[in-house]
Design an enzyme around this catalytic site. Structure first.
Site, short mmCIF file in Angstrom:
data_model
loop_
_atom_site.label_atom_id
_atom_site.label_comp_id
_atom_site.label_asym_id
_atom_site.label_seq_id
_atom_site.Cartn_x
_atom_site.Cartn_y
_atom_site.Cartn_z
N GLY A 31 -0.56 -6.95 3.45
CA GLY A 31 0.30 -5.94 2.81
C GLY A 31 0.60 -5.24 3.78
N GLY B 114 -2.57 -10.51 2.25
CA GLY B 114 -1.69 -10.49 2.01
C GLY B 114 -1.40 -12.03 2.50
N GLU C 215 -10.42 -5.81 2.55
CA GLU C 215 -10.06 -4.63 1.09
C GLU C 215 -11.19 -4.24 1.24
OE1 GLU C 215 -7.61 -8.44 0.58
OE2 GLU C 215 -9.26 -8.06 0.89
N ASP D 191 -8.05 -9.70 -2.89
CA ASP D 191 -6.37 -10.07 -4.30
C ASP D 191 -6.25 -11.40 -3.99
OD1 ASP D 191 -5.03 -8.80 -2.44
OD2 ASP D 191 -3.63 -7.43 -3.66
#
Length: 360
Positions: free
Chosen positions: A68, A116, A139, A147
């Site tokens: 992301g 992502g 992360e 995630d």
């Protein structure tokens, strides 16, 4: 069939719907606009009889997607995080759609595929890596937890490999990505253009059924795939499984430091350099993800964790240190594992009143 958004190119190539992430200067990092465009296109293609399969690639030579747009998340978090929460909701719903997509979804994970980028590729039906692939869920290095369904993939990797990857933020090469369940096939990068051309041609002549499309895709991929490079993590399973089976991060670090294995000591140092709160939350999330019944249930859990991270200190600080100022010297709060309490971790996992993802 061109997409309205230049950052996501969408077009018909024979019997294939081609999706190209098109922010090469930013390593194709996902924006909210890109997530929305991907979802809208996939929704439309699901009912389009001309399209027998979908293929995802990234523009440029460096990778599919680096994750992301964390710089945008950093700025939004400082302003309250409403935009990033909306981004997470749409991104995680996209991840779930990809996992249940009614047509073969082929992801070419050539080059850097992280965060992502894993979410839009590793839940697909056919996941391809090349010798240039670097796959990771890093992360904890920026103060959040894995995630985009990545915690489910990590939780179900063989032995404790996923725990090692999640806590240390280590990367996988192509062999390790196959070993850990993030990929299915190895195709040399030089063969990718021929693979894409063959997919378009073979699906164009396949009967208009899901089974026929799946069969055509499988035959083309098999014709282009080759044996993967060795998985470096395979030889490290003994110390990884022994050390990361511990119940707490403190005990994991202690086992790593006292194992007598140089690679284990390096792993301990990596864990200790990451956000203590994120590392402890990640361990709890991975243990719980092993017992959750579906990807959707895991995404619900990840949404709670990601939103809680937006409200804390470490995500903003981690992105500052890695991306904004690039001093690589994050000042975590709390600063040590011992200072992170069970209550701190529980807050990340707790249901959010009036703000649940609700996929499961």
């Amino acid at each position: 069939m061109n997409a309205e958004v230049a950052e996501v190119q969408a077009f018909l190539d024979g019997g294939v719907g081609r999706l190209v992430l098109n922010r090469p200067r930013a390593l194709n990092s996902l924006t909210h606009v890109m997530v929305t465009a991907l979802r809208a296109t996939l929704d439309g293609w699901a009912a389009d009889d001309r399209i027998r399969a979908v293929v995802l690639t990234g523009a440029g030579e460096r990778g599919l997607c680096a994750g992301g747009d964390i710089r945008a998340m950093h700025d939004d978090a400082k302003a309250g995080g409403a935009g990033t929460r909306a981004f997470f909701r749409d991104e995680y719903r996209l991840n779930a759609l990809i996992a249940r997509y009614p047509k073969p979804y082929v992801a070419v994970m050539d080059g850097i595929t992280m965060g992502g980028g894993v979410g839009v590729s590793a839940h697909g039906a056919v996941r391809i890596v090349t010798e240039r692939s670097t796959v990771a869920m890093p992360e904890t290095r920026i103060g959040i937890a894995p995630d985009v369904g990545g915690s489910r993939l990590l939780a179900h990797a063989p032995g404790e490999l996923g725990t090692h990857l999640g806590l240390s933020a280590a990367s996988m090469g192509p062999g390790d990505a196959l070993l850990c369940g993030f990929a299915d096939h190895f195709v040399p990068s030089r063969r990718i253009p021929d693979l894409l051309d063959a997919l378009g041609r073979s699906t164009a002549t396949a009967p208009g059924t899901t089974t026929a499309g799946t069969t055509a895709v499988a035959a083309v991929v098999a014709a282009h795939a080759e044996p993967a490079p060795p998985a470096a993590l395979a030889a490290q399973r003994p110390w990884i499984d022994a050390c990361y089976a511990a119940d707490t991060v403190e005990e994991i670090v202690d086992r790593l430091l006292n194992s007598g294995v140089p690679e284990a000591k390096e792993a301990a140092e990596a864990v200790l350099a990451n956000s203590p709160t994120a590392v402890k939350t990640t361990l709890a999330a991975l243990r719980r993800a092993r017992t959750l019944p579906s990807l959707e249930a895991v995404l619900d859990q990840e949404y709670r964790i990601s939103c809680a991270a937006l409200e804390g200190h470490d995500m903003v600080e981690g992105v500052r240190a890695q991306v904004i100022d690039k001093d690589r010297n994050p000042r975590w709060k709390p600063g040590t594992l011992a200072e992170v309490t069970e209550a701190d971790v529980a807050r990340f996992l707790a249901p959010r009143e009036g703000d649940e993802l609700g996929l499961a």
